[in-house]
Motif scaffolding. Structure first.
Motif, PDB file in Angstrom:
ATOM      1  N   TYR A 402       0.844  -1.210   0.000  1.00  0.00           N
ATOM      2  CA  TYR A 402       0.000   0.000   0.000  1.00  0.00           C
ATOM      3  C   TYR A 402       0.874   1.253   0.000  1.00  0.00           C
ATOM      4  N   SER A 403       1.967   1.196   0.757  1.00  0.00           N
ATOM      5  CA  SER A 403       2.891   2.328   0.822  1.00  0.00           C
ATOM      6  C   SER A 403       3.501   2.608  -0.550  1.00  0.00           C
ATOM      7  N   ASN A 404       3.905   1.527  -1.250  1.00  0.00           N
ATOM      8  CA  ASN A 404       4.496   1.690  -2.581  1.00  0.00           C
ATOM      9  C   ASN A 404       3.486   2.247  -3.582  1.00  0.00           C
ATOM     10  N   ARG A 405       2.262   1.746  -3.508  1.00  0.00           N
ATOM     11  CA  ARG A 405       1.250   2.256  -4.443  1.00  0.00           C
ATOM     12  C   ARG A 405       0.912   3.706  -4.135  1.00  0.00           C
ATOM     13  N   ALA A 406       0.931   4.067  -2.844  1.00  0.00           N
ATOM     14  CA  ALA A 406       0.689   5.465  -2.452  1.00  0.00           C
ATOM     15  C   ALA A 406       1.745   6.378  -3.074  1.00  0.00           C
ATOM     16  N   ALA A 407       3.007   5.890  -3.140  1.00  0.00           N
ATOM     17  CA  ALA A 407       4.081   6.681  -3.751  1.00  0.00           C
ATOM     18  C   ALA A 407       3.776   6.928  -5.227  1.00  0.00           C
ATOM     19  N   CYS A 408       3.240   5.912  -5.919  1.00  0.00           N
ATOM     20  CA  CYS A 408       2.863   6.073  -7.340  1.00  0.00           C
ATOM     21  C   CYS A 408       1.745   7.096  -7.492  1.00  0.00           C
ATOM     22  N   TYR A 409       0.735   6.962  -6.661  1.00  0.00           N
ATOM     23  CA  TYR A 409      -0.392   7.896  -6.741  1.00  0.00           C
ATOM     24  C   TYR A 409       0.090   9.337  -6.487  1.00  0.00           C
ATOM     25  N   THR A 410       1.064   9.483  -5.591  1.00  0.00           N
ATOM     26  CA  THR A 410       1.602  10.818  -5.316  1.00  0.00           C
ATOM     27  C   THR A 410       2.254  11.385  -6.568  1.00  0.00           C
ATOM     28  N   GLU A 423      -3.416   5.394   4.736  1.00  0.00           N
ATOM     29  CA  GLU A 423      -4.239   5.099   5.917  1.00  0.00           C
ATOM     30  C   GLU A 423      -4.396   3.597   6.107  1.00  0.00           C
ATOM     31  N   LYS A 424      -4.538   2.865   4.997  1.00  0.00           N
ATOM     32  CA  LYS A 424      -4.624   1.399   5.078  1.00  0.00           C
ATOM     33  C   LYS A 424      -3.305   0.813   5.555  1.00  0.00           C
ATOM     34  N   CYS A 425      -2.217   1.396   5.095  1.00  0.00           N
ATOM     35  CA  CYS A 425      -0.871   0.942   5.464  1.00  0.00           C
ATOM     36  C   CYS A 425      -0.646   1.047   6.968  1.00  0.00           C
ATOM     37  N   VAL A 426      -0.925   2.217   7.559  1.00  0.00           N
ATOM     38  CA  VAL A 426      -0.687   2.409   8.996  1.00  0.00           C
ATOM     39  C   VAL A 426      -1.757   1.721   9.844  1.00  0.00           C
ATOM     40  N   GLU A 427      -2.902   1.432   9.225  1.00  0.00           N
ATOM     41  CA  GLU A 427      -3.915   0.641   9.935  1.00  0.00           C
ATOM     42  C   GLU A 427      -3.419  -0.794  10.118  1.00  0.00           C
ATOM     43  N   LEU A 428      -2.799  -1.338   9.056  1.00  0.00           N
ATOM     44  CA  LEU A 428      -2.256  -2.699   9.131  1.00  0.00           C
ATOM     45  C   LEU A 428      -1.051  -2.787  10.058  1.00  0.00           C
ATOM     46  N   ASP A 429      -0.236  -1.729  10.036  1.00  0.00           N
ATOM     47  CA  ASP A 429       0.964  -1.702  10.880  1.00  0.00           C
ATOM     48  C   ASP A 429       1.188  -0.280  11.393  1.00  0.00           C
ATOM     49  N   PRO A 430       0.689   0.044  12.589  1.00  0.00           N
ATOM     50  CA  PRO A 430       0.819   1.407  13.129  1.00  0.00           C
ATOM     51  C   PRO A 430       2.274   1.830  13.336  1.00  0.00           C
ATOM     52  N   LYS A 431       3.201   0.878  13.300  1.00  0.00           N
ATOM     53  CA  LYS A 431       4.625   1.210  13.491  1.00  0.00           C
ATOM     54  C   LYS A 431       5.380   1.295  12.164  1.00  0.00           C
ATOM     55  N   PHE A 432       4.651   1.312  11.055  1.00  0.00           N
ATOM     56  CA  PHE A 432       5.281   1.391   9.736  1.00  0.00           C
ATOM     57  C   PHE A 432       5.669   2.840   9.476  1.00  0.00           C
ATOM     58  N   LEU A 433       6.941   3.170   9.716  1.00  0.00           N
ATOM     59  CA  LEU A 433       7.442   4.546   9.673  1.00  0.00           C
ATOM     60  C   LEU A 433       7.180   5.223   8.327  1.00  0.00           C
ATOM     61  N   LYS A 434       7.545   4.530   7.242  1.00  0.00           N
ATOM     62  CA  LYS A 434       7.416   5.137   5.914  1.00  0.00           C
ATOM     63  C   LYS A 434       5.962   5.478   5.581  1.00  0.00           C
ATOM     64  N   GLY A 435       5.024   4.681   6.116  1.00  0.00           N
ATOM     65  CA  GLY A 435       3.612   4.956   5.880  1.00  0.00           C
ATOM     66  C   GLY A 435       3.200   6.303   6.445  1.00  0.00           C
ATOM     67  N   TRP A 436       3.664   6.616   7.668  1.00  0.00           N
ATOM     68  CA  TRP A 436       3.345   7.906   8.291  1.00  0.00           C
ATOM     69  C   TRP A 436       4.003   9.057   7.534  1.00  0.00           C
TER      70      TRP A 436
END
Length: 545
Positions: A402-410, A423-436
């Motif tokens: 999800y994080s990688n696809r978010a980068a594409c959409y950006t 939001e889906k990325c940090v929901e799955l893993d609240p400690k996923f730094l790059k997602g935040w």
């Protein structure tokens, strides 16, 4: 710009979000109505969605704007083929080949159309018939119904199916329009679908003439003695069924069958007993017998529909959802009801979920991600979205996809889609730094500095020395404080903020916080109040020091 909307539309189409793709292409057309590519792309999205009439209209507009562009003819051929207009589809592909004789897409389309079975459309169902259906108020909505178009094409390929589906009011309506006569008859009001069948038995087929036996003597009411006895046994069976004495009910129903073997109601009743006994395979066998008997004796189509529905319910209990859907669809072809339509919708969801689970494969997900990375590094962001979406379908619980696809959409400036993925990325893993961090950058791009500040703050809680998070936090802090008046205006335009400010209880709480800062701790213990206070902090309307 229209080109940006087109790119976003391409990304949505690649991700399988056809509704969004159509919406984005439509906006691009509004900005640039003479660009043939926008109509072509929207035609493709409509075709994917199953809206073939809309796809055809956009393909024709594409050709009108740029008549020497082969892809327009390919789009037109595809739409016409799905609408069952094979001859017109072949002509569209041939017209396109005049401009590009070696176009593989057009050659393949033409070959496929020619290889398909000849339909009865050329004689019984002429091309202009579709225009009649599209214009007539009785059938114009059916043209955009994928289920109806599939049924119509089945009937074109196999005329025998037309006879089988004559009871379908949609087919009757279509033939009424095409032939100029009323085949629909008076509207029927369906009766209550009772648990057990209580209809009078149909008249038995006429016995073959034999040289010696005399004709069977009929009673005054039109029923033979055997039919009367059979009905009496059925009634006794119904009584036992209601008492849940299923074995006794079976004895009576089977006696009724012995006395009158051509009455499908009795077979349906036996099937109902087996269903209650959870003997689902026996139930299916009995229902199939009932349908065969019913066809031979020309039984009421509602009875046949009921047998098909019971088979569907048996398969549903066996968790064989595909077969269940097939038999409920057969039931609908005999007699359409909203109840069965709703069951089919539920089954489609179950089948889709089963297919989604069966599709999961973490190894293939990683392979798709690697391909996505290659396209991303080459600047082919729409293609990268396609492979990251494949990775997500193969392993929907992995946050990095999800994080990688978010980068594409950006990169495609599709910030709303990117934010959803973050939001889906940090929901799955609240400690996923790059997602935040990605979420913060997207919110910055959307000029939501206060919300971006919160995202960067979450990132710094995970890694206080992260350079990207620190820089983002500083720039958002400066942006949030550079023009307080503008920030307040944007905040007050937010409906959620407006509701909080208008709430008398919240206004009282804010006054207490101003007069007594210690009261804040008490109020923050209430999750609902804490959420509203956080919203006001993010909007920049209040600050807590």
């Amino acid at each position: 710009m229209a080109s940006d909307l087109k790119e976003k539309g391409n990304a949505a189409l690649a991700a399988g979000n056809y509704e969004l793709a159509i919406e984005l292409y439509t906006k691009a057309i509004e900005l640039d109505p003479n660009n043939h590519v926008h109509y072509s792309n929207r035609s493709a999205a409509y075709a994917k969605k199953g809206k073939y009439q809309n796809a055809l209209e956009d393909a024709e507009k594409t050709i009108t704007i740029k008549p020497d562009w082969p892809k327009g003819y390919s789009r037109k051929g595809t739409a016409l083929s799905f609408l069952g207009r094979k001859d017109d589809a072949a002509k569209a592909y041939s017209d396109g080949l005049k401009f590009d004789p070696n176009n593989q897409q057009l050659l393949d389309g033409l070959k496929e159309v020619k290889q398909s079975q000849p339909s009865f459309g050329s004689s019984m169902f002429p091309t202009e018939g579709y225009l009649k259906l599209a214009k007539d108020p009785r059938t114009k909505n059916l043209i955009n119904d994928p289920e109806f178009m599939k049924l119509l094409m089945d009937c074109q390929r196999n005329p025998q199916k037309l006879i089988m589906h004559m009871q379908d009011p949609r087919i009757s309506a279509a033939l009424s329009v095409l032939m100029g006569i009323n085949l629909m008859g008076d509207d029927e009001k369906p009766g209550d679908d009772e648990k057990m069948e209580t209809e009078s038995p149909p008249s038995p087929p006429k016995p073959k003439r034999e040289p010696t036996p005399p004709p069977e003597k009929m009673e005054e009411d039109g029923f033979t003695e055997e039919q009367k006895q059979a009905k009496a046994e059925k009634d006794l069976g119904n009584e036992e069924y209601k008492k849940k004495n299923f074995e006794d009910a079976l004895i009576h129903y089977n006696k009724a069958i012995e006395l009158e073997p051509t009455n499908m109601t009795f077979y349906n009743n036996v099937a109902a007993v087996y269903f209650e006994q959870k003997e689902y395979k026996k139930c299916i066998e009995q229902c199939e017998k009932a349908v065969d008997i019913g066809r031979e004796s020309r039984a009421d189509f509602k009875l046949i529909a009921k047998a098909f529905s019971r088979i569907g319910n048996a398969y549903k209990k066996l968790e064989d959802y595909k077969n269940a859907k097939t038999y409920f669809e057969k039931s609908m072809s005999e007699h359409r009801t909203s109840e069965v339509r709703n069951i089919i919708s539920e089954l489609e969801k179950k089948i889709k979920e089963e297919e989604r689970k069966a599709y999961i494969d973490p190894v293939k997900a990683e392979e798709a991600k690697e391909k996505g990375n290659e396209f991303f590094n080459n600047g082919q962001f729409a293609d990268a979205v396609k492979y990251y979406s494949e990775a997500i379908m193969r392993n929907p619980d992995e946050p990095k996809y999800y994080s990688n696809r978010a980068a594409c959409y950006t990169k495609l400036a599709a910030f709303d889609l990117g934010l959803k993925d973050c939001e889906k990325c940090v929901e799955l893993d609240p400690k996923f730094l790059k997602g935040w961090i990605r979420k913060g950058k997207i919110l910055q791009g959307m000029k939501k500095s206060s919300k971006a500040l919160t995202a960067y703050q979450k990132a710094l809680e995970l890694d206080s020395s992260n350079t990207e998070a620190l820089e983002g936090y500083r720039s958002c802090s400066i942006a949030a404080n550079s023009d307080p008046e503008d920030m307040r205006k944007r905040a007050m335009a937010d409906p959620e903020v407006q509701d909080i400010i208008r709430d008398p209880a919240m206004r009282l709480i804010l006054e207490q916080m101003q007069n007594d800062p210690k009261a804040l701790n008490d109020h923050l213990k209430n999750p609902e109040i804490a959420s509203k206070i956080q919203k006001l902090i993010e909007s920049g309307l209040i600050a807590i020091r």
